[in-house]
Design a protein around this motif. Structure first.
Motif, PDB file in Angstrom:
ATOM      1  N   GLY A   1       2.937  11.748   2.225  1.00  0.00           N
ATOM      2  CA  GLY A   1       2.592  12.524   3.410  1.00  0.00           C
ATOM      3  C   GLY A   1       1.106  12.482   3.747  1.00  0.00           C
ATOM      4  N   GLU A   2       0.294  11.864   2.862  1.00  0.00           N
ATOM      5  CA  GLU A   2      -1.151  11.797   3.076  1.00  0.00           C
ATOM      6  C   GLU A   2      -1.665  10.401   2.775  1.00  0.00           C
ATOM      7  OE1 GLU A   2      -3.325  14.773   0.932  1.00  0.00           O
ATOM      8  OE2 GLU A   2      -1.802  16.285   1.312  1.00  0.00           O
ATOM      9  N   GLY A   3      -1.454   9.482   3.670  1.00  0.00           N
ATOM     10  CA  GLY A   3      -1.965   8.133   3.444  1.00  0.00           C
ATOM     11  C   GLY A   3      -1.080   7.084   4.079  1.00  0.00           C
ATOM     12  N   MET A   4      -1.314   5.844   3.679  1.00  0.00           N
ATOM     13  CA  MET A   4      -0.667   4.706   4.302  1.00  0.00           C
ATOM     14  C   MET A   4       0.445   4.149   3.427  1.00  0.00           C
ATOM     15  SD  MET A   4      -2.379   1.094   5.588  1.00  0.00           S
ATOM     16  CE  MET A   4      -3.845   1.951   6.070  1.00  0.00           C
ATOM     17  N   THR A   5       1.528   3.756   4.077  1.00  0.00           N
ATOM     18  CA  THR A   5       2.606   2.998   3.461  1.00  0.00           C
ATOM     19  C   THR A   5       2.644   1.684   4.220  1.00  0.00           C
ATOM     20  OG1 THR A   5       3.866   5.013   3.007  1.00  0.00           O
ATOM     21  CG2 THR A   5       5.083   2.931   2.978  1.00  0.00           C
ATOM     22  N   GLY A   6       2.430   0.567   3.523  1.00  0.00           N
ATOM     23  CA  GLY A   6       2.364  -0.680   4.258  1.00  0.00           C
ATOM     24  C   GLY A   6       2.554  -1.915   3.414  1.00  0.00           C
ATOM     25  N   LEU A   7       2.635  -3.034   4.120  1.00  0.00           N
ATOM     26  CA  LEU A   7       2.807  -4.341   3.514  1.00  0.00           C
ATOM     27  C   LEU A   7       1.839  -5.290   4.206  1.00  0.00           C
ATOM     28  CD1 LEU A   7       4.775  -6.311   1.794  1.00  0.00           C
ATOM     29  CD2 LEU A   7       5.725  -6.813   4.029  1.00  0.00           C
TER      30      LEU A   7
ATOM     31  N   VAL B   1       0.860  -1.182   0.000  1.00  0.00           N
ATOM     32  CA  VAL B   1       0.000   0.000   0.000  1.00  0.00           C
ATOM     33  C   VAL B   1       0.894   1.229   0.000  1.00  0.00           C
ATOM     34  CG1 VAL B   1      -1.845   1.211   1.211  1.00  0.00           C
ATOM     35  CG2 VAL B   1      -1.669  -1.270   1.394  1.00  0.00           C
ATOM     36  N   GLN B   2       0.618   2.157  -0.924  1.00  0.00           N
ATOM     37  CA  GLN B   2       1.379   3.400  -1.006  1.00  0.00           C
ATOM     38  C   GLN B   2       0.408   4.557  -1.169  1.00  0.00           C
ATOM     39  OE1 GLN B   2       4.979   3.517  -3.412  1.00  0.00           O
ATOM     40  NE2 GLN B   2       4.568   1.412  -4.023  1.00  0.00           N
ATOM     41  N   PRO B   3       0.697   5.685  -0.560  1.00  0.00           N
ATOM     42  CA  PRO B   3      -0.200   6.828  -0.716  1.00  0.00           C
ATOM     43  C   PRO B   3      -0.105   7.435  -2.120  1.00  0.00           C
ATOM     44  CG  PRO B   3       1.741   7.484   0.512  1.00  0.00           C
ATOM     45  CD  PRO B   3       1.838   5.997   0.299  1.00  0.00           C
ATOM     46  N   LYS B   4      -1.223   7.943  -2.592  1.00  0.00           N
ATOM     47  CA  LYS B   4      -1.198   8.648  -3.882  1.00  0.00           C
ATOM     48  C   LYS B   4      -0.439   9.954  -3.750  1.00  0.00           C
ATOM     49  CE  LYS B   4      -5.366   6.606  -5.773  1.00  0.00           C
ATOM     50  NZ  LYS B   4      -6.736   6.826  -6.237  1.00  0.00           N
ATOM     51  N   ARG B   5      -0.498  10.558  -2.581  1.00  0.00           N
ATOM     52  CA  ARG B   5       0.268  11.772  -2.277  1.00  0.00           C
ATOM     53  C   ARG B   5       1.137  11.488  -1.062  1.00  0.00           C
ATOM     54  NH1 ARG B   5      -4.286  16.493  -2.651  1.00  0.00           N
ATOM     55  NH2 ARG B   5      -4.395  16.528  -4.920  1.00  0.00           N
TER      56      ARG B   5
END
Length: 85
Positions: free
Chosen positions: A43-49, A37-41
């Protein structure tokens, strides 16, 4: 929301998560299918596995929210070092 969004294909857009904050990508690590999972922007969203099913039947997830660009890149690099035995 502060803005109005119009579309000609709302069902298709919803199925493709067009209006979500994050991108969902699939990859393979150690012969296991993983969801990244990566944010479209940045600094605004989730980074994950997320690994739905490990060989022992358990699942695994790790994530962080609203990372700056440096931390986001480090997290993605860290995810690639995860090994499962």
């Amino acid at each position: 929301p502060d803005e109005a969004v119009f579309t000609n294909s709302p069902e298709e857009d919803n199925l493709q998560n067009i209006f979500q904050k994050d991108f969902y990508l699939y990859d393979t690590m150690n012969s296991l299918t993983v969801k990244i999972v990566q944010p479209k922007r940045i600094g605004e969203g989730m980074t994950g596995l997320y690994i739905h099913k490990l060989r022992d039947g358990n699942s695994f997830s790790i994530y962080a929210k609203n990372l700056d660009s440096t931390s986001h890149r480090k997290a993605l690099t860290m995810f690639k070092t995860i090994s499962y035995k």
